[in-house]
Design an enzyme around this catalytic site. Structure first.
Site, short mmCIF file in Angstrom:
data_model
loop_
_atom_site.label_atom_id
_atom_site.label_comp_id
_atom_site.label_asym_id
_atom_site.label_seq_id
_atom_site.Cartn_x
_atom_site.Cartn_y
_atom_site.Cartn_z
N GLU A 60 0.81 -1.21 0.00
CA GLU A 60 0.00 0.00 0.00
C GLU A 60 0.85 1.27 0.00
OE1 GLU A 60 -2.44 -3.30 0.78
OE2 GLU A 60 -0.64 -2.67 1.89
N HIS A 129 -10.20 -6.05 8.31
CA HIS A 129 -10.92 -5.92 7.04
C HIS A 129 -12.21 -5.11 7.18
CE1 HIS A 129 -8.13 -9.07 6.01
NE2 HIS A 129 -8.57 -9.13 4.76
#
Length: 325
Positions: A60, A129
């Site tokens: 990321e 998540h």
């Protein structure tokens, strides 16, 4: 008009902007051939080619760094972070670089990046998540945080975000992806940024919510209407900056307010809303400001999330308490 799910509306917006602007680029983990982990970008690589829609390594920090460079060199990047919990790896790029670009260059340079990422509970995902992390980003000057609650707004807000010249964190609710449909115009349209929506008008109490909690607020309002309690439901849509004018006007009419969020209560979007209300329209209230939020704890494992996430019944109870104060 076509009836589409929340996720189909997002795909539609991406398709329109890729077609309209050759400087738009989609990139992230598995967004190419696989169409993303939730198939949000399905078919777009085949349609626009690997130079416009492409996969990146599982990093990321690298995805966000690439977005910064592309934004500075004339591109309009549309990176995807696979789950919002993974944004921690890119916080320096988002908060320390993109959000400061206009200030740093005195308006001569901007960072036209729209970061898409799913969030939210109710789908029994793994740890990191489902977290609601908007609280971390709403205090970053120069960064917009947009959280649509329905398919129509999802398409229109995403188009507006992409056309905006400053960075936007566009958070998409996991539970809403395929759980709701709405009639969506096939053509391009915009929903304004920084503008809340009065989802339903009422006279007795204002319920302020965003994301999936807007649906819970509407369910609560429907149940309360059976007892002649009239609720005005406001969807923030953009949670940073917040459209306080719409909230204030509603409170001046109803004189009561309940603020709802799925995220933990401490230092959240709701806290900012409460602070603004207290500072500017406290004398319009006939009862204390009420709040509904998740507990101040780490997001639970899947088996416990149903009792952790705020639901309709909690909103109903809090509204009754406020009305009967």
């Amino acid at each position: 008009m076509t009836k589409k799910t929340y996720i189909q509306a997002i795909t539609d917006a991406l398709d329109i902007m890729l077609k309209e602007d050759p400087k738009t680029l989609i990139f992230g983990e598995d967004v190419g051939k696989n169409g993303g982990v939730f198939r949000t970008t399905q078919g777009l690589q085949e349609k626009y080619g690997e130079d416009r829609v492409f996969d990146t390594p599982l990093a990321e920090s690298g995805i966000m760094g690439l977005a910064i460079g592309l934004g500075l060199t004339g591109w309009r990047p549309l990176p995807e972070i696979q789950f919002s919990g993974f944004t921690f790896e890119g916080v320096d790029s988002i908060a320390g670089q993109m959000a400061r670009m206009r200030f740093r260059f005195n308006g001569k340079q901007t960072s036209p990046v729209t970061i898409r990422s799913p969030y939210g509970g109710g789908t029994h995902t793994a740890e990191m998540h489902s977290d609601n992390l908007e609280n971390f980003f709403t205090g970053v000057p120069g960064l917009r945080v947009v959280m649509p609650s329905n398919p129509y707004d999802a398409k229109g807000l995403l188009i507006s975000s992409i056309e905006n010249n400053d960075p936007v964190l566009f958070l998409e609710n996991l539970k809403l992806y395929r759980s709701m449909k709405a009639d969506i115009p096939d053509e391009k349209y915009n929903v304004p940024l920084d503008k809340a929506n009065v989802v339903q008008e009422g006279n007795d109490v204002t319920i302020v919510a965003y994301g999936a909690q807007v649906q819970e607020a509407q369910k609560a309002a429907e149940e309360l209407a059976k007892d002649n309690i009239s609720c005005e439901v406001i969807d923030l849509r953009t949670v940073s900056p917040i459209d306080t004018e719409t909230i204030f006007n509603s409170i001046k009419k109803t004189h009561r307010v309940v603020v709802v969020q799925e995220a933990q209560k401490m230092a959240g979007v709701g806290a900012n809303v409460v602070s603004e209300i207290s500072e500017h329209v406290i004398l319009s209230l006939d009862a204390p400001i009420a709040r509904v939020a998740a507990p101040d704890s780490v997001y639970p494992f899947a088996l416990a999330e149903e009792v952790w996430i705020p639901r309709k019944d909690e909103i109903v109870a809090k509204v009754r308490e406020t009305v009967n104060y």
